[in-house]
Scaffold this motif. Structure first.
Motif, mmCIF file in Angstrom:
data_model
loop_
_atom_site.group_PDB
_atom_site.id
_atom_site.type_symbol
_atom_site.label_atom_id
_atom_site.label_comp_id
_atom_site.label_asym_id
_atom_site.label_seq_id
_atom_site.Cartn_x
_atom_site.Cartn_y
_atom_site.Cartn_z
ATOM 1 N N LEU A 1 -19.922 -24.360 63.229
ATOM 2 C CA LEU A 1 -19.659 -23.283 64.181
ATOM 3 C C LEU A 1 -20.472 -22.036 63.875
ATOM 4 C CD1 LEU A 1 -15.761 -23.591 64.442
ATOM 5 C CD2 LEU A 1 -17.516 -24.740 65.814
ATOM 6 N N GLY A 2 -21.084 -21.975 62.701
ATOM 7 C CA GLY A 2 -21.835 -20.795 62.291
ATOM 8 C C GLY A 2 -21.321 -20.257 60.980
ATOM 9 N N GLN A 3 -22.109 -19.422 60.335
ATOM 10 C CA GLN A 3 -21.756 -18.914 59.011
ATOM 11 C C GLN A 3 -20.675 -17.840 59.047
ATOM 12 O OE1 GLN A 3 -25.406 -17.580 57.219
ATOM 13 N NE2 GLN A 3 -26.126 -19.656 56.780
ATOM 14 N N GLU A 4 -20.474 -17.214 60.187
ATOM 15 C CA GLU A 4 -19.539 -16.097 60.243
ATOM 16 C C GLU A 4 -18.385 -16.352 61.201
ATOM 17 O OE1 GLU A 4 -21.760 -12.597 61.093
ATOM 18 O OE2 GLU A 4 -22.961 -12.715 59.265
ATOM 19 N N ILE A 5 -17.980 -17.602 61.307
ATOM 20 C CA ILE A 5 -16.868 -17.952 62.189
ATOM 21 C C ILE A 5 -16.248 -19.253 61.683
ATOM 22 C CG2 ILE A 5 -18.173 -19.366 63.802
ATOM 23 C CD1 ILE A 5 -15.356 -16.844 64.652
ATOM 24 N N SER A 6 -15.027 -19.501 62.081
ATOM 25 C CA SER A 6 -14.313 -20.727 61.728
ATOM 26 C C SER A 6 -13.454 -21.129 62.915
ATOM 27 C CB SER A 6 -13.426 -20.498 60.502
ATOM 28 O OG SER A 6 -12.419 -19.533 60.807
ATOM 29 N N ALA A 7 -12.909 -22.328 62.863
ATOM 30 C CA ALA A 7 -12.004 -22.762 63.927
ATOM 31 C C ALA A 7 -10.787 -21.841 64.002
ATOM 32 C CB ALA A 7 -11.571 -24.202 63.686
ATOM 33 N N GLY A 8 -10.260 -21.479 62.834
ATOM 34 C CA GLY A 8 -9.102 -20.583 62.820
ATOM 35 C C GLY A 8 -9.390 -19.246 63.476
ATOM 36 N N LEU B 1 7.598 -22.339 54.925
ATOM 37 C CA LEU B 1 7.489 -23.682 55.472
ATOM 38 C C LEU B 1 6.841 -24.632 54.471
ATOM 39 C CD1 LEU B 1 7.596 -25.762 57.782
ATOM 40 C CD2 LEU B 1 5.424 -24.822 58.613
ATOM 41 N N LEU B 2 5.722 -24.211 53.885
ATOM 42 C CA LEU B 2 5.031 -25.055 52.911
ATOM 43 C C LEU B 2 5.924 -25.352 51.712
ATOM 44 C CD1 LEU B 2 1.551 -23.270 52.977
ATOM 45 C CD2 LEU B 2 2.076 -25.516 53.940
ATOM 46 N N SER B 3 6.627 -24.348 51.246
ATOM 47 C CA SER B 3 7.530 -24.538 50.106
ATOM 48 C C SER B 3 8.681 -25.471 50.455
ATOM 49 C CB SER B 3 8.080 -23.192 49.632
ATOM 50 O OG SER B 3 7.052 -22.329 49.207
ATOM 51 N N ALA B 4 9.210 -25.333 51.663
ATOM 52 C CA ALA B 4 10.361 -26.129 52.076
ATOM 53 C C ALA B 4 10.053 -27.619 52.129
ATOM 54 C CB ALA B 4 10.869 -25.657 53.440
ATOM 55 N N ILE B 5 8.795 -27.966 52.417
ATOM 56 C CA ILE B 5 8.440 -29.381 52.493
ATOM 57 C C ILE B 5 7.838 -29.886 51.175
ATOM 58 C CG2 ILE B 5 8.126 -29.317 54.981
ATOM 59 C CD1 ILE B 5 5.165 -29.219 54.613
ATOM 60 N N GLY B 6 7.920 -29.070 50.136
ATOM 61 C CA GLY B 6 7.567 -29.524 48.804
ATOM 62 C C GLY B 6 6.134 -29.288 48.370
ATOM 63 N N LEU B 7 5.331 -28.626 49.203
ATOM 64 C CA LEU B 7 3.949 -28.331 48.821
ATOM 65 C C LEU B 7 3.901 -27.061 47.971
ATOM 66 C CD1 LEU B 7 2.181 -29.114 52.210
ATOM 67 C CD2 LEU B 7 2.265 -30.560 50.180
ATOM 68 N N HIS B 8 2.785 -26.840 47.309
ATOM 69 C CA HIS B 8 2.609 -25.649 46.476
ATOM 70 C C HIS B 8 1.692 -24.680 47.211
ATOM 71 C CE1 HIS B 8 2.282 -23.181 42.893
ATOM 72 N NE2 HIS B 8 0.982 -23.142 43.075
ATOM 73 N N PRO B 9 2.231 -23.630 47.849
ATOM 74 C CA PRO B 9 1.398 -22.717 48.640
ATOM 75 C C PRO B 9 0.484 -21.862 47.768
ATOM 76 C CG PRO B 9 3.751 -22.507 49.170
ATOM 77 C CD PRO B 9 3.647 -23.255 47.895
ATOM 78 N N GLU B 10 -0.750 -21.694 48.218
ATOM 79 C CA GLU B 10 -1.706 -20.819 47.534
ATOM 80 C C GLU B 10 -2.369 -19.929 48.577
ATOM 81 O OE1 GLU B 10 -3.280 -18.863 44.595
ATOM 82 O OE2 GLU B 10 -2.164 -20.690 44.123
ATOM 83 N N ASP B 11 -2.112 -18.624 48.485
ATOM 84 C CA ASP B 11 -2.633 -17.663 49.442
ATOM 85 C C ASP B 11 -4.143 -17.528 49.273
ATOM 86 O OD1 ASP B 11 -3.231 -15.507 51.039
ATOM 87 O OD2 ASP B 11 -1.617 -14.226 50.275
ATOM 88 N N ALA B 12 -4.890 -17.840 50.313
ATOM 89 C CA ALA B 12 -6.361 -17.756 50.274
ATOM 90 C C ALA B 12 -6.881 -16.475 50.904
ATOM 91 C CB ALA B 12 -6.970 -18.970 50.970
ATOM 92 N N GLY B 13 -5.988 -15.543 51.230
ATOM 93 C CA GLY B 13 -6.441 -14.257 51.738
ATOM 94 C C GLY B 13 -6.510 -14.184 53.249
ATOM 95 N N ALA B 14 -7.494 -13.439 53.733
ATOM 96 C CA ALA B 14 -7.640 -13.170 55.162
ATOM 97 C C ALA B 14 -8.008 -14.441 55.934
ATOM 98 C CB ALA B 14 -8.704 -12.107 55.386
ATOM 99 N N LEU B 15 -7.857 -14.375 57.250
ATOM 100 C CA LEU B 15 -8.163 -15.533 58.086
ATOM 101 C C LEU B 15 -9.624 -15.953 57.956
ATOM 102 C CD1 LEU B 15 -7.088 -17.562 60.137
ATOM 103 C CD2 LEU B 15 -7.670 -15.917 61.956
ATOM 104 N N SER B 16 -10.493 -15.019 57.596
ATOM 105 C CA SER B 16 -11.899 -15.363 57.412
ATOM 106 C C SER B 16 -12.092 -16.410 56.309
ATOM 107 C CB SER B 16 -12.728 -14.120 57.093
ATOM 108 O OG SER B 16 -12.255 -13.465 55.934
#
Length: 205
Positions: free
Chosen positions: A65-72, A118-133
């Motif tokens: 999609l390009g270097q400065e954009i993502s699907a999110g 939500l992630l914790s409730a289903i047993g995953l280990h959440p890791e905050d990756a910061g901003a949507l970028s």
């Protein structure tokens, strides 16, 4: 048939009927269809949209999609009144088992908190990756995992990241990629914990 297999009162409904009463909408359809489907849904304003997509071509190669954009970020731009969180896209479906690290990113602190729960409730280990970028790199991680698993034919359980290490039981293609990813995750997580400490957004004791 799918609803019967799932059980627990599951039923098949349209996208609109599923989204309308929900506080959180998970986008788990091909990226090439995602924007059109989301734009067609009424009353999404204010909802949390979890983007689990990875932009892919028909042959599973990355759809760049390009270097400065993502699907999110594309989804956030298309739906500015929604709160988009990138999550679930770095874990293969067959490897979505308890304690897997689950990266997530967003520009909305409250949405992050809900997704953390939500992630914790289903047993995953959440890791905050910061901003949507950060979705740009989360999608890049997924592209690399897919390339190794699909193009090179390595079984997914030998590719997935767990915590800050790469689970790779055999090394038929050498150790270069494995070691590089191991070093990346170890360094990134260590720096984040050193300079950020406990997140002021969603960390729990």
């Amino acid at each position: 048939k799918a609803a019967a297999t799932l059980g627990h009162g599951s039923r098949v409904v349209s996208f609109a009927d599923a989204a309308q009463p929900s506080d959180i909408v998970i986008v788990a359809i091909p990226w090439t269809n995602a924007l059109d489907v989301l734009k067609s849904l009424p009353a999404l304003d204010g909802k949390i949209i979890i983007d689990a997509t990875n932009p892919l071509n028909a042959d599973w190669s990355p759809l760049l999609l390009g270097q400065e954009i993502s699907a999110g970020e594309e989804i956030q731009r298309a739906l500015p009144r929604c709160r988009v969180v990138k999550a679930f896209n770095t874990i293969f479906a067959d490897m979505m088992t308890p304690e897997r690290i689950a990266f997530y990113s967003s520009d909305d602190p409250a949405a992050k908190s809900s997704v953390w729960e939500l992630l914790s409730a289903i047993g995953l280990h959440p890791e905050d990756a910061g901003a949507l970028s950060s979705a740009r790199w989360l999608e890049g991680m997924a592209h690399l995992n897919i390339r190794i698993a699909v193009t090179l034919g390595v079984q997914s359980q030998r590719v997935m990241v767990r915590g800050a290490r790469m689970c790779h039981h055999q090394k038929p293609y050498g150790t270069t990629t494995t070691q590089l990813l191991h070093n990346f995750y170890t360094t990134a997580l260590a720096r984040r914990r050193r300079f950020v400490g406990r997140s002021n957004i969603v960390k729990r004791a």
